[in-house]
Design an enzyme around this catalytic site. Sequence first.
Site, mmCIF file in Angstrom:
data_model
loop_
_atom_site.group_PDB
_atom_site.id
_atom_site.type_symbol
_atom_site.label_atom_id
_atom_site.label_comp_id
_atom_site.label_asym_id
_atom_site.label_seq_id
_atom_site.Cartn_x
_atom_site.Cartn_y
_atom_site.Cartn_z
ATOM 1 N N LEU A 84 45.559 80.692 -9.198
ATOM 2 C CA LEU A 84 44.465 81.270 -9.992
ATOM 3 C C LEU A 84 43.270 81.770 -9.185
ATOM 4 C CD1 LEU A 84 44.507 78.851 -13.057
ATOM 5 C CD2 LEU A 84 45.649 81.063 -12.784
ATOM 6 N N HIS A 103 52.303 87.736 -13.642
ATOM 7 C CA HIS A 103 51.181 87.772 -14.592
ATOM 8 C C HIS A 103 51.758 87.753 -16.017
ATOM 9 C CE1 HIS A 103 47.133 88.690 -15.984
ATOM 10 N NE2 HIS A 103 47.678 89.516 -16.847
ATOM 11 N N ASP A 144 45.311 91.447 -10.044
ATOM 12 C CA ASP A 144 46.261 92.088 -10.966
ATOM 13 C C ASP A 144 46.354 93.609 -10.828
ATOM 14 O OD1 ASP A 144 46.687 89.555 -12.043
ATOM 15 O OD2 ASP A 144 45.085 89.787 -13.503
#
Length: 201
Positions: A84, A103, A144
């Site tokens: 994380l 993800h 991401d």
Amino acid sequence: MPMKLAVCVSGRGSNLVALLEALAGSSQADVVLVLSNRADAPALELARGRGIAAESLDDHRDATEWLRRLRTHGVELIVLAGYLKLVPPGVIAAYRDRILNVHPALLPDFGGPGMYGHHVHEAVIRSGATVSGATVHLVDEAYDRGQILAQARVPVLPDDTPATLAARVLRAEHRLLPAVVLRAAEAGRPVVLPEPLELSP
Ligand code: GRF
């Protein structure tokens, strides 16, 4: 020689277990190190129970510490499986295009800072989307954002809660991540998987 993998984790480690199970029958890749930013991550115990080196970072922002640990184990490919924190830029540079992340949504939607865990599924449900899924992508300096390698879709059902949707997406993650890692090991580097994906049940 099997490709040497490090798996980075922050929590429970179900993707780690799915990956280890998929790799058990393979001579292509071997998890040689499990690394966490949290000394109390349950995933570390899971790894130790399977005889895998499991280490926690003293300072997860310190690229020198990361690289020392990775190089000690000869790591060739890094898999973020529920990790994380941001990976330090020095590690991204040293392992450019050799870091993968899973993800729990269909990127580029529902990604970026703060989009983790239940936040992702809450946002998907709030948006009214009827499809969600899992994405495996290359990791670069931003959350991401790296190149998408593969996605698996699941329906969002009218009575879904974040928890029911998370569970459905997680089952897709458990099939998608091993598929991408095995393909990377075969090819010697991460590759884009063709769609539609043939995932084992
Ligand atoms: C997964 O949903 C993953 O996509 C996200 O965090 C969760 C980790 O679950 N980044 P686990 O630790 O693999 O069980």
